[in-house]
Design a protein around this motif. Sequence first.
Motif, short mmCIF file in Angstrom:
data_model
loop_
_atom_site.label_atom_id
_atom_site.label_comp_id
_atom_site.label_asym_id
_atom_site.label_seq_id
_atom_site.Cartn_x
_atom_site.Cartn_y
_atom_site.Cartn_z
N GLY B 104 6.59 51.37 46.18
CA GLY B 104 6.20 51.79 47.33
C GLY B 104 7.22 51.39 48.23
N GLY B 105 6.70 51.47 49.40
CA GLY B 105 7.90 50.76 50.80
C GLY B 105 7.37 49.09 51.66
N ASP B 106 7.25 49.17 52.84
CA ASP B 106 7.33 48.07 53.31
C ASP B 106 5.14 47.36 53.52
OD1 ASP B 106 7.60 47.14 55.74
OD2 ASP B 106 6.40 47.56 56.45
N GLY B 107 4.77 48.51 52.79
CA GLY B 107 2.79 48.18 53.39
C GLY B 107 2.25 47.63 51.63
N THR B 108 3.52 48.84 50.88
CA THR B 108 2.99 48.45 49.23
C THR B 108 3.44 46.65 49.49
OG1 THR B 108 3.35 50.44 48.70
CG2 THR B 108 3.52 48.75 47.38
N PHE B 109 4.57 46.77 49.63
CA PHE B 109 5.00 45.39 49.09
C PHE B 109 4.11 44.19 50.34
CE2 PHE B 109 8.91 47.22 48.60
CZ PHE B 109 8.95 47.64 46.99
N THR B 110 3.73 44.38 51.52
CA THR B 110 3.05 43.48 52.32
C THR B 110 2.17 43.21 51.34
OG1 THR B 110 4.28 43.93 54.41
CG2 THR B 110 1.60 43.29 54.57
N GLY B 111 1.04 43.78 51.06
CA GLY B 111 0.33 44.18 49.99
C GLY B 111 0.30 43.21 48.49
N ALA B 112 1.55 43.59 48.37
CA ALA B 112 1.54 42.67 47.37
C ALA B 112 1.76 41.86 46.88
CB ALA B 112 3.39 43.58 45.98
N ARG B 113 2.35 40.96 48.67
CA ARG B 113 2.69 39.46 48.50
C ARG B 113 1.86 38.47 48.69
NH1 ARG B 113 3.03 37.43 53.80
NH2 ARG B 113 3.21 39.63 54.60
N ILE B 114 0.91 38.85 49.37
CA ILE B 114 -0.17 38.44 49.81
C ILE B 114 -1.18 38.59 48.30
CG2 ILE B 114 -2.65 38.72 50.98
CD1 ILE B 114 -1.55 40.16 53.04
N PHE B 115 -1.58 39.88 47.49
CA PHE B 115 -1.86 39.41 46.27
C PHE B 115 -1.03 38.58 45.12
CE2 PHE B 115 -2.78 40.97 41.98
CZ PHE B 115 -3.74 41.21 42.46
N GLY B 116 0.22 38.24 45.46
CA GLY B 116 0.80 37.45 44.93
C GLY B 116 0.62 36.29 45.06
N GLN B 117 0.26 35.74 46.17
CA GLN B 117 0.28 34.43 46.86
C GLN B 117 -1.55 33.94 45.98
OE1 GLN B 117 0.57 34.98 50.88
NE2 GLN B 117 3.03 34.85 50.45
N GLU B 118 -2.34 34.84 46.09
CA GLU B 118 -4.01 34.57 46.29
C GLU B 118 -3.92 34.21 44.47
OE1 GLU B 118 -5.94 36.68 49.83
OE2 GLU B 118 -5.83 37.54 47.93
N TYR B 119 -3.26 35.54 43.08
CA TYR B 119 -3.43 35.81 42.39
C TYR B 119 -2.54 35.04 41.14
CZ TYR B 119 -7.55 37.72 43.65
OH TYR B 119 -9.56 37.37 44.72
N ASP B 120 -2.99 34.52 40.46
CA ASP B 120 -1.78 34.42 39.60
C ASP B 120 -0.50 35.39 38.69
OD1 ASP B 120 0.26 32.75 38.27
OD2 ASP B 120 -1.01 32.12 36.91
N ILE B 121 -0.98 36.29 39.53
CA ILE B 121 0.14 37.98 38.54
C ILE B 121 0.91 37.96 39.26
CG2 ILE B 121 -0.31 40.19 39.01
CD1 ILE B 121 -2.28 39.32 37.40
N PRO B 122 1.93 38.10 38.66
CA PRO B 122 3.90 38.36 38.89
C PRO B 122 3.84 39.59 39.48
CG PRO B 122 3.82 37.02 36.55
CD PRO B 122 2.37 37.61 37.38
N VAL B 123 4.24 40.15 40.57
CA VAL B 123 4.99 41.78 41.14
C VAL B 123 6.30 41.76 41.17
CG1 VAL B 123 3.53 42.96 42.39
CG2 VAL B 123 2.50 41.31 42.08
N VAL B 124 7.05 42.16 40.87
CA VAL B 124 8.25 42.68 41.46
C VAL B 124 7.63 44.63 41.54
CG1 VAL B 124 9.71 43.53 40.51
CG2 VAL B 124 9.06 41.32 39.55
N GLY B 125 8.86 44.49 42.74
CA GLY B 125 8.59 45.47 43.78
C GLY B 125 9.92 46.62 43.61
N LEU B 126 10.04 48.08 43.68
CA LEU B 126 10.79 48.81 43.46
C LEU B 126 10.41 49.44 44.73
CD1 LEU B 126 11.26 50.23 40.20
CD2 LEU B 126 11.69 48.19 41.09
N PRO B 127 11.85 50.04 45.82
CA PRO B 127 12.22 50.46 46.66
C PRO B 127 11.89 51.57 46.59
CG PRO B 127 14.37 49.79 45.99
CD PRO B 127 13.52 49.55 44.79
N GLY B 128 10.49 52.58 46.27
CA GLY B 128 10.53 54.11 47.16
C GLY B 128 9.62 54.87 48.23
N THR B 129 10.39 55.32 48.58
CA THR B 129 10.96 55.41 50.37
C THR B 129 11.58 56.35 50.06
OG1 THR B 129 10.42 54.71 52.88
CG2 THR B 129 11.29 53.45 51.23
N ILE B 130 11.10 57.33 51.20
CA ILE B 130 12.50 58.48 51.60
C ILE B 130 13.22 57.92 52.82
CG2 ILE B 130 11.25 60.74 50.98
CD1 ILE B 130 11.04 61.64 53.44
N ASP B 131 12.77 56.92 53.72
CA ASP B 131 13.10 56.81 55.42
C ASP B 131 14.27 55.16 54.25
OD1 ASP B 131 11.28 57.62 56.12
OD2 ASP B 131 9.42 56.07 55.91
#
Lengths: 325, 325, 325, 325
Positions: B104-131
């Motif tokens: 996803g994009g900006d919003g997706t990674f903001t969510g992922a960042r917070i989630f990754g701080q709260e829970y012990d689940i490694p998250v990696v992001g891929l840049p998916g957005t037309i912008d």
Amino acid sequence: MTQIKNIGVFTSGGDAPGMNAAIRSVVRSATYYGFDVTGIRRGYEGMINGELFAMDRKSVSNIIQRGGTILKTARSEQFKTPEGRKLAYEQLKKHNVDALVAIGGDGTFTGARIFGQEYDIPVVGLPGTIDNDLSGTDFTIGYDTAINTVIDAVDKIRDTAESHDRVFIIEVMGRDSGLIALRTGIASGAEAIIIPETKTDLNNLCERLEHSRKDKLSKIVIVAEGEDAGGAFEIGRHVKERFPHYDTRVSILGHIQRGGRPSCMDRVLASRVGVAAVEALRDGHRNEMVGVIHNEISYTPFEHACKHTVEINPAFLKIVEILAI
Amino acid sequence: MTQIKNIGVFTSGGDAPGMNAAIRSVVRSATYYGFDVTGIRRGYEGMINGELFAMDRKSVSNIIQRGGTILKTARSEQFKTPEGRKLAYEQLKKHNVDALVAIGGDGTFTGARIFGQEYDIPVVGLPGTIDNDLSGTDFTIGYDTAINTVIDAVDKIRDTAESHDRVFIIEVMGRDSGLIALRTGIASGAEAIIIPETKTDLNNLCERLEHSRKDKLSKIVIVAEGEDAGGAFEIGRHVKERFPHYDTRVSILGHIQRGGRPSCMDRVLASRVGVAAVEALRDGHRNEMVGVIHNEISYTPFEHACKHTVEINPAFLKIVEILAI
Amino acid sequence: MTQIKNIGVFTSGGDAPGMNAAIRSVVRSATYYGFDVTGIRRGYEGMINGELFAMDRKSVSNIIQRGGTILKTARSEQFKTPEGRKLAYEQLKKHNVDALVAIGGDGTFTGARIFGQEYDIPVVGLPGTIDNDLSGTDFTIGYDTAINTVIDAVDKIRDTAESHDRVFIIEVMGRDSGLIALRTGIASGAEAIIIPETKTDLNNLCERLEHSRKDKLSKIVIVAEGEDAGGAFEIGRHVKERFPHYDTRVSILGHIQRGGRPSCMDRVLASRVGVAAVEALRDGHRNEMVGVIHNEISYTPFEHACKHTVEINPAFLKIVEILAI
Amino acid sequence: MTQIKNIGVFTSGGDAPGMNAAIRSVVRSATYYGFDVTGIRRGYEGMINGELFAMDRKSVSNIIQRGGTILKTARSEQFKTPEGRKLAYEQLKKHNVDALVAIGGDGTFTGARIFGQEYDIPVVGLPGTIDNDLSGTDFTIGYDTAINTVIDAVDKIRDTAESHDRVFIIEVMGRDSGLIALRTGIASGAEAIIIPETKTDLNNLCERLEHSRKDKLSKIVIVAEGEDAGGAFEIGRHVKERFPHYDTRVSILGHIQRGGRPSCMDRVLASRVGVAAVEALRDGHRNEMVGVIHNEISYTPFEHACKHTVEINPAFLKIVEILAI
């Protein structure tokens, strides 16, 4: 019947893909049959302003595949007046043009019909409009390309609709005719189509949206711009009000529908009627539109071609309903 | 570092062409490296609601060429709350998902960042957005397809513009970024482009329209939706007022820009970063976006990828001016 | 007449764009009219092997725009034997299939005709082939898409031909029929077309190449694969020998002609005849192909649909000659 | 350093989509900076034959979107001789051309390098070739369009492959370089790619075909024409021999790969380097190719640009293997 020596050709009204293929066909076949050819820019307006120039077979090289019209097009208020038509006639005489091929739609042929009554210039018309709203031909030049452009766009919107479970209200061209909406509605798997030829019933639309595939939240409605409920935005507003839980969006496809490389069928149609128009002038036809009916060349007097008597096949509306199950 | 066994994958935010190619790459490379894979429908919303299901290499057959996202996408208000994120975590645990790839994009990674701080689940992001508005990658998945869709549409509109000698004000996507407008403006031979990154100067625009090629009446202006003069309709109104003799039209390209078959470059980018994301999780990366910079795989912490620091190359604006001569 | 309860549907022979739209239409309209539907994979071969499965309206979601056939297709040697047909019949009985819609071409209908004589299973056919070589319908499903694919390819080759002043001999599909070559030849502005329906006269071809537009070195010849001079390579060899100063190239378009998203007209045709086929079975028709003639649904007994009596309109050949001036 | 007054521009070698966008950019930016511009038709051959003519900003109107090259292109044996180059120099002098922009590939720059050593005419090159096989630029003009054309064709073939469970061996362009095969192989989901840069191992290919997805009979192999096993037909023959039960077909994509409307990225690249070439001549550069490396304009002496040192990223080959799982 005077012998024709120099055929003028022009495009008029809204541009349509395949007009260049038609120009090419007129110029090449006129050359083939020994006529001189005069190109007229910007339709009747350019005729009045003297934008005439000699064309030969090379003038139309490498244009069969191009959208738009190399002769450009315009609408002319002046040509609606006797004075304007007199100026146009004088320009034609000045350039020795003694016959015309007019490529366009309803307005073009209305002008041609009046001009042909006032002056001794035989005029033959070719149906060039994306709307397919002329009697005297099964299809108009540009229609096939336009409906392919529409479904290409709707296929793209459907990708987004499916991904987001959205309802899309998509407006296509057709101020007086639902023919673009009708075929593209079937071809894009629309839930419903809304056209000028039938009274728009928003309650019925909402019922169909509600009852069709309840398990599916992504739905597409195709709206012809000329329908009587206020257009896609108004219909979208109504749907949002009734189904606030739908994620409803509106998209106006707009001017992309007029452009683009003509389809194979549009090029073939344009090539066929272009040849036939020149042969018709040679054979003494005048004040007729040359079209194709049941795969045969047909000749229709301008006054019949102009009337919007194209009827909607009710079987098509039924198909939309059946396949939206 | 716990050993990862089961990788969850989802798409979130606006859909973009190439997301399916990215999903395919994640699923196939996870399988290749011996991980189980869990698909999550409708982004964070579906994670909360338990829309999780096992995927294997066959689940992603024949999708590399398709627009949209087979996992569907959504925006989630619930996930912005601690309660929502807790529910999401519980669902992941329930399905034994112990790592995530977020596309996803900006919003997706903001969510992922917070989630990754709260829970012990490694998250990696891929840049998916037309912008294309993310730091940490030269291009985002979907951008290349979107700009091709735009110029395809503008080419069609240009056919009409040239045929009628019209001025077209065309609005393209880009609420916060002018990158779509910038490249498509150059590629469509626009007279001017108007973007959010610079203050819109309507007087300057009108001067350019007046002075550029006076002998040419057909002109195209590309406008990014996020610019500050009120959008294409407002700009069109201004131009019409200043140049009443122009035949000025406005066209909003709209949702077609998100759909369609992904371009070759978007499929290659999606395939590369998909493989790299799985390898990154295997190697212990977390809270990073995987992109491509200077043709090499790069890893950028979510907090840096999210910030809209993408700058407009002034040389590009100069090119528009030079070539509009 | 026994009441039909369960309609089987399959595709057979060469695949054609629009087959999926036809499958969708059959499944949805059968559901609409209250029938059960059974999909049969891989044509007659799958029927014999028992590849039958229940389908409902959701089985055909989001396929109207896709090329190929989700039911797959095959040629079956076994079905040409009484033993094979008996096995097929037993599978249909086992799955309670009591009527069939066969989507394909000549070979498909020949098989269906024999099967319908041996067993009491009403079969209705839909014309699915890119060749357009069936009597009983103006157009077959796939033809319109295929000719658009061809001109798209030839337009690309023309870019190169014009840039290099080359002569291109381009082979298109059509083993027994020149209909693809005929329309694409006109639409691509070919200098000449060579088809199976007329004797190939290489001397005449060379004369045309020599005399047409001497000032133009870039020329295109469209060749249908079934013509009798040995195909495009042989014709290219001949042209090279006769005109060694030409830069002559040969291109075989090949399998791209069968694939791709179906055009609007192909989707509409497929949707119409799909509905009509189900209605025909309901109304007691059997052993007939459902087509569209002069924009009306038509029913043609298989034995008449199969015969290759499609004639070439000589006016089309004349148009190629005129426009190559 | 003499003051440059008149810049000549030409295209040479194989044509590539985006060459017209490059010509437009050179002509417009030369005009912008106050230079006269001379167009040279048919590359070095036309230079020798005196096919020079004045160009202005209007000469390049409405060509940015067109494939091929309006200046035409050719290969010249004469220019390889000192006498030929002398004639070319005399023609340039005669037309007052005192600097050149050469658009082409390896052979073009080799000629330019020698010419620039013999005569005092500064020459700057633009990378125009679909092969992407030049050092000194990340991408060449035409490559992005060509790979999109290839995947469009392979997507169509895949429709047929899936419908018939066929194995397709597809040959793409690339006599010395596997770069077209590499990216299109990834983007089309190929089972394997075969390129000139690695030794072709038919046993290995057959093993991969055998072991990859045994449950799937439809497989695609992308072959670059320059590989060392004899091309697609020979590879196809080998596969058929080894796996007689596969339905194996060969398709040579051929000349369609050079044509078509340029992609957005190719138009942007062509526009950028066109402006930069004129600025480079103005600033005293000579005997250099102008490219883009890491999104910045770069200048590479012809002798370095010419050498085929472009290396294949091994990670790309690995991706093909991983995703074919």
